[in-house]
Design a protein around this motif. Structure first.
Motif, PDB file in Angstrom:
ATOM      1  N   CYS A 163      33.359  47.856  33.054  1.00  0.00           N
ATOM      2  CA  CYS A 163      32.918  46.589  33.638  1.00  0.00           C
ATOM      3  C   CYS A 163      34.131  45.747  34.000  1.00  0.00           C
ATOM      4  N   GLY A 164      33.957  44.896  34.988  1.00  0.00           N
ATOM      5  CA  GLY A 164      35.034  43.982  35.367  1.00  0.00           C
ATOM      6  C   GLY A 164      36.058  44.633  36.272  1.00  0.00           C
ATOM      7  N   THR A 165      37.022  43.811  36.664  1.00  0.00           N
ATOM      8  CA  THR A 165      38.084  44.252  37.564  1.00  0.00           C
ATOM      9  C   THR A 165      39.403  43.661  37.097  1.00  0.00           C
ATOM     10  N   HIS A 166      40.471  44.403  37.294  1.00  0.00           N
ATOM     11  CA  HIS A 166      41.795  43.905  36.929  1.00  0.00           C
ATOM     12  C   HIS A 166      42.295  42.933  37.987  1.00  0.00           C
ATOM     13  N   CYS A 167      42.983  41.899  37.530  1.00  0.00           N
ATOM     14  CA  CYS A 167      43.582  40.903  38.414  1.00  0.00           C
ATOM     15  C   CYS A 167      44.627  41.586  39.300  1.00  0.00           C
ATOM     16  N   SER A 168      44.673  41.223  40.564  1.00  0.00           N
ATOM     17  CA  SER A 168      45.612  41.830  41.507  1.00  0.00           C
ATOM     18  C   SER A 168      47.031  41.296  41.378  1.00  0.00           C
ATOM     19  N   GLN A 213      45.080  41.326  34.158  1.00  0.00           N
ATOM     20  CA  GLN A 213      44.071  41.053  33.141  1.00  0.00           C
ATOM     21  C   GLN A 213      42.717  41.595  33.593  1.00  0.00           C
ATOM     22  N   LEU A 214      41.963  42.201  32.661  1.00  0.00           N
ATOM     23  CA  LEU A 214      40.621  42.667  32.963  1.00  0.00           C
ATOM     24  C   LEU A 214      39.696  41.467  32.917  1.00  0.00           C
ATOM     25  N   ASP A 215      39.091  41.154  34.056  1.00  0.00           N
ATOM     26  CA  ASP A 215      38.246  39.970  34.158  1.00  0.00           C
ATOM     27  C   ASP A 215      36.823  40.404  34.480  1.00  0.00           C
ATOM     28  N   PHE A 216      35.864  39.865  33.717  1.00  0.00           N
ATOM     29  CA  PHE A 216      34.468  40.221  33.924  1.00  0.00           C
ATOM     30  C   PHE A 216      33.813  39.385  35.018  1.00  0.00           C
ATOM     31  N   LEU A 217      34.428  38.275  35.400  1.00  0.00           N
ATOM     32  CA  LEU A 217      33.955  37.445  36.505  1.00  0.00           C
ATOM     33  C   LEU A 217      35.120  37.202  37.473  1.00  0.00           C
ATOM     34  N   PRO A 218      35.581  38.243  38.146  1.00  0.00           N
ATOM     35  CA  PRO A 218      36.725  38.075  39.045  1.00  0.00           C
ATOM     36  C   PRO A 218      36.344  37.291  40.292  1.00  0.00           C
ATOM     37  N   THR A 219      37.361  36.715  40.934  1.00  0.00           N
ATOM     38  CA  THR A 219      37.168  35.947  42.153  1.00  0.00           C
ATOM     39  C   THR A 219      37.950  36.621  43.278  1.00  0.00           C
ATOM     40  N   LYS A 220      37.272  36.825  44.410  1.00  0.00           N
ATOM     41  CA  LYS A 220      37.926  37.455  45.553  1.00  0.00           C
ATOM     42  C   LYS A 220      38.485  36.380  46.470  1.00  0.00           C
ATOM     43  N   CYS A 221      39.749  36.510  46.823  1.00  0.00           N
ATOM     44  CA  CYS A 221      40.400  35.557  47.719  1.00  0.00           C
ATOM     45  C   CYS A 221      39.831  35.749  49.121  1.00  0.00           C
ATOM     46  N   ASP A 222      39.377  34.665  49.739  1.00  0.00           N
ATOM     47  CA  ASP A 222      38.779  34.770  51.064  1.00  0.00           C
ATOM     48  C   ASP A 222      39.821  34.927  52.170  1.00  0.00           C
ATOM     49  N   CYS A 281      43.105  36.843  51.654  1.00  0.00           N
ATOM     50  CA  CYS A 281      43.776  38.146  51.580  1.00  0.00           C
ATOM     51  C   CYS A 281      42.872  39.254  51.046  1.00  0.00           C
ATOM     52  N   ASP A 282      41.642  38.938  50.644  1.00  0.00           N
ATOM     53  CA  ASP A 282      40.643  39.902  50.165  1.00  0.00           C
ATOM     54  C   ASP A 282      41.062  40.656  48.910  1.00  0.00           C
ATOM     55  N   LYS A 283      41.918  40.087  48.091  1.00  0.00           N
ATOM     56  CA  LYS A 283      42.263  40.690  46.806  1.00  0.00           C
ATOM     57  C   LYS A 283      41.473  39.994  45.711  1.00  0.00           C
ATOM     58  N   VAL A 284      41.354  40.663  44.548  1.00  0.00           N
ATOM     59  CA  VAL A 284      40.566  40.140  43.434  1.00  0.00           C
ATOM     60  C   VAL A 284      41.510  39.562  42.391  1.00  0.00           C
ATOM     61  N   PHE A 285      41.174  38.346  41.893  1.00  0.00           N
ATOM     62  CA  PHE A 285      42.036  37.668  40.931  1.00  0.00           C
ATOM     63  C   PHE A 285      41.234  37.114  39.762  1.00  0.00           C
ATOM     64  N   CYS A 286      41.927  36.872  38.657  1.00  0.00           N
ATOM     65  CA  CYS A 286      41.319  36.266  37.473  1.00  0.00           C
ATOM     66  C   CYS A 286      41.243  34.750  37.678  1.00  0.00           C
ATOM     67  N   ALA A 287      40.728  34.064  36.687  1.00  0.00           N
ATOM     68  CA  ALA A 287      40.553  32.613  36.784  1.00  0.00           C
ATOM     69  C   ALA A 287      41.888  31.883  36.893  1.00  0.00           C
ATOM     70  N   ASN A 288      42.964  32.473  36.421  1.00  0.00           N
ATOM     71  CA  ASN A 288      44.270  31.818  36.472  1.00  0.00           C
ATOM     72  C   ASN A 288      44.977  31.990  37.817  1.00  0.00           C
ATOM     73  N   HIS A 289      44.607  32.999  38.591  1.00  0.00           N
ATOM     74  CA  HIS A 289      45.351  33.318  39.811  1.00  0.00           C
ATOM     75  C   HIS A 289      44.514  33.301  41.087  1.00  0.00           C
ATOM     76  N   TYR A 290      43.299  32.769  41.080  1.00  0.00           N
ATOM     77  CA  TYR A 290      42.466  32.820  42.277  1.00  0.00           C
ATOM     78  C   TYR A 290      42.860  31.802  43.343  1.00  0.00           C
ATOM     79  N   LYS A 291      43.582  30.757  42.977  1.00  0.00           N
ATOM     80  CA  LYS A 291      44.006  29.759  43.969  1.00  0.00           C
ATOM     81  C   LYS A 291      45.116  30.343  44.838  1.00  0.00           C
ATOM     82  N   TYR A 292      45.171  29.874  46.094  1.00  0.00           N
ATOM     83  CA  TYR A 292      46.175  30.388  47.029  1.00  0.00           C
ATOM     84  C   TYR A 292      47.591  30.243  46.483  1.00  0.00           C
ATOM     85  N   GLU A 293      47.892  29.095  45.912  1.00  0.00           N
ATOM     86  CA  GLU A 293      49.240  28.829  45.416  1.00  0.00           C
ATOM     87  C   GLU A 293      49.563  29.670  44.189  1.00  0.00           C
ATOM     88  N   ALA A 294      48.565  29.999  43.375  1.00  0.00           N
ATOM     89  CA  ALA A 294      48.795  30.736  42.131  1.00  0.00           C
ATOM     90  C   ALA A 294      49.170  32.191  42.385  1.00  0.00           C
TER      91      ALA A 294
END
Length: 124
Positions: free
Chosen positions: A28-33, A39-48, A50-63
């Motif tokens: 389950c989940g996806t690793h942060c790009s 980090q293995l994240d169970f609720l990953p966020t896809k960047c709209d 660059c289309d990569k998947v990130f955790c809660a700490n890295h989903y912002k463009y600047e992060a």
């Protein structure tokens, strides 16, 4: 007899029969790009952008130092004062140069309806 000899013998407990097996969430989940996070994240966020998947700490463009960042979602327009059309332009472009290009291409036709009679609306 000493106090150590009188202590009851240690009896090992078999926990496999006492408790059900733990759930495994490895599928389950996806690793942060982010290459330094992963980090293995169970609720990953896809960047709209660059289309990569990130955790809660890295989903912002600047992060995650997104190469496209806000430019992919930035929708800027200027409204032509002659024809009232919305003219899209990218971030960093000169508004005057965009308007001059619009006016010189022949796509700009001044509206015949007076501005006071027109109902105001969003041009986007």
């Amino acid at each position: 007899p000493s106090a150590l000899q009188q202590a009851p013998a240690f009896v090992p407990v078999d926990f496999t029969r006492a408790h059900p097996p733990m759930a495994h969430f490895s599928d389950c989940g996806t690793h942060c790009s982010d290459p330094y996070c992963r980090q293995l994240d169970f609720l990953p966020t896809k960047c709209d952008a660059c289309d990569k998947v990130f955790c809660a700490n890295h989903y912002k463009y600047e992060a995650h130092d997104c190469p496209k960042g806000r430019m992919a979602t930035d929708k800027r327009v200027i409204v032509c004062p002659l024809c009232a059309k919305a003219i899209p332009h990218r971030a960093g472009e000169d508004e005057n140069a965009v308007w001059e290009l619009h006016a010189s291409t022949g796509g700009c036709r001044p509206s015949e309806v007076p501005a006071a009679a027109q109902k105001p609306r969003c041009p986007v």
